[in-house]
Design an enzyme around this catalytic site. Structure first.
Site, short mmCIF file in Angstrom:
data_model
loop_
_atom_site.label_atom_id
_atom_site.label_comp_id
_atom_site.label_asym_id
_atom_site.label_seq_id
_atom_site.Cartn_x
_atom_site.Cartn_y
_atom_site.Cartn_z
N LYS A 1 0.82 -1.22 0.00
CA LYS A 1 0.00 0.00 0.00
C LYS A 1 0.86 1.27 0.00
CE LYS A 1 -3.92 -2.27 2.17
NZ LYS A 1 -5.06 -2.10 3.12
N TYR B 1 -12.37 -2.21 -4.13
CA TYR B 1 -12.90 -2.45 -2.78
C TYR B 1 -14.43 -2.37 -2.74
CZ TYR B 1 -8.32 -2.44 -0.45
OH TYR B 1 -7.05 -2.75 0.00
N PHE C 1 -15.88 3.02 6.52
CA PHE C 1 -14.51 3.43 6.18
C PHE C 1 -14.24 3.42 4.68
CE2 PHE C 1 -14.45 -1.13 7.32
CZ PHE C 1 -13.92 -1.69 6.16
N ARG D 1 -2.08 -14.73 4.89
CA ARG D 1 -2.75 -13.98 5.97
C ARG D 1 -2.01 -14.14 7.30
NH1 ARG D 1 -7.47 -11.60 4.54
NH2 ARG D 1 -8.56 -11.78 6.52
N THR E 1 -5.57 -7.24 10.47
CA THR E 1 -5.83 -6.00 9.73
C THR E 1 -5.40 -4.77 10.54
OG1 THR E 1 -7.73 -7.09 8.74
CG2 THR E 1 -7.67 -4.70 8.55
N ARG F 1 2.53 -6.69 9.02
CA ARG F 1 1.82 -5.50 9.51
C ARG F 1 2.37 -5.03 10.86
NH1 ARG F 1 -3.97 -7.64 7.42
NH2 ARG F 1 -4.11 -6.44 5.47
N ASN G 1 -2.17 0.09 6.41
CA ASN G 1 -1.69 -1.14 7.05
C ASN G 1 -0.73 -1.95 6.17
OD1 ASN G 1 -3.61 -2.14 5.31
ND2 ASN G 1 -4.70 -3.39 6.81
N HIS H 1 -2.16 -5.56 1.53
CA HIS H 1 -3.46 -6.22 1.40
C HIS H 1 -3.19 -7.70 1.11
CE1 HIS H 1 -7.44 -7.24 -0.13
NE2 HIS H 1 -6.82 -7.82 -1.13
N GLU I 1 -9.51 -10.70 -7.60
CA GLU I 1 -8.58 -9.57 -7.43
C GLU I 1 -7.40 -9.67 -8.40
OE1 GLU I 1 -9.70 -9.10 -2.69
OE2 GLU I 1 -7.68 -9.73 -3.23
P1 CMP Z 1 -7.32 -4.81 3.36
O1 CMP Z 1 -6.76 -6.14 3.69
O2 CMP Z 1 -6.76 -4.10 2.19
O3 CMP Z 1 -8.90 -4.96 3.14
C1 CMP Z 1 -9.80 -3.92 3.38
C2 CMP Z 1 -9.17 -2.73 4.02
O4 CMP Z 1 -10.04 -1.83 4.65
C3 CMP Z 1 -8.28 -3.20 5.15
O5 CMP Z 1 -7.15 -3.86 4.64
C4 CMP Z 1 -8.01 -1.92 5.90
O6 CMP Z 1 -6.93 -1.19 5.38
C5 CMP Z 1 -9.30 -1.15 5.64
N1 CMP Z 1 -10.08 -1.08 6.87
C6 CMP Z 1 -10.68 -2.09 7.52
N2 CMP Z 1 -11.30 -1.61 8.62
C7 CMP Z 1 -11.07 -0.27 8.65
C8 CMP Z 1 -11.45 0.76 9.54
N3 CMP Z 1 -12.18 0.51 10.61
N4 CMP Z 1 -11.04 2.01 9.24
C9 CMP Z 1 -10.30 2.26 8.13
N5 CMP Z 1 -9.92 1.31 7.25
C10 CMP Z 1 -10.30 0.06 7.51
#
Ligand code: CMP
Length: 145
Positions: free
Chosen positions: A17, A57, A65, A93, A99, A110, A120, A123, A134
């Protein structure tokens, strides 16, 4: 011995990211991914438009979010890649951790590199079906090796 009826897939999809790219962490993160046994099947360095981030997404469209997520994911360049390994989705994972980086285990990508739940670092697909969806969002068959 019971037969295993559902085979787990051997590909997953990842993005490094904007925060990971900005902090010059592409190299260290890719090294961890390779060291964990993942082969790179496809890779691109690019910047998503807000609309493209929204399409990627789309499953999160109704989440509070979503706006922050799509704004963030289009804020700078990313690395997109397809990774290959047995049991790819769940092994990846485990390698990246939770996450929310404050909940990620020690030694995970992470925990080491993420700044916040939105920024974070990486992905990782959450299922074999999404890994396939994806991957084909970013890569044609000709771009996969
Ligand atoms: P990712 O694995 O890319 O999949 C969905 C993304 O949404 C996740 O990582 C986070 O970066 C983002 N995400 C999930 N929960 C939140 C949250 N509460 N606030 C902001 N971003 C979020």
């Amino acid at each position: 011995m019971p037969k295993i009826l559902k085979m787990s897939g051997n590909i997953t999809f990842t993005m490094l990211k904007p925060d990971a790219v900005e902090a010059n962490n592409i190299g260290p993160i890719l090294a961890m991914i390779n060291k964990a046994g993942f082969k790179i099947k496809a890779m691109k360095y690019l910047r998503l438009s807000r609309e493209q981030a929204g399409m990627f997404y789309e499953v999160h469209k109704e989440r509070p979010f979503y706006g922050e997520l799509t704004q963030y994911m289009s804020s700078g360049p990313i690395v997109a890649a397809i990774l290959e390994k047995n049991n790819a989705v769940s092994d990846f994972r485990k390698l990246i951790g939770a996450t929310d980086p404050s909940k990620a285990e020690e030694g995970t990508i992470r925990k080491m590199f993420a700044k916040s739940i939105a920024a974070n670092a990486v992905h990782g697909s959450d299922s074999d079906e999404n890994a396939s969806i994806e991957s084909s969002f970013f890569f044609s068959k000709l771009e996969q090796f």
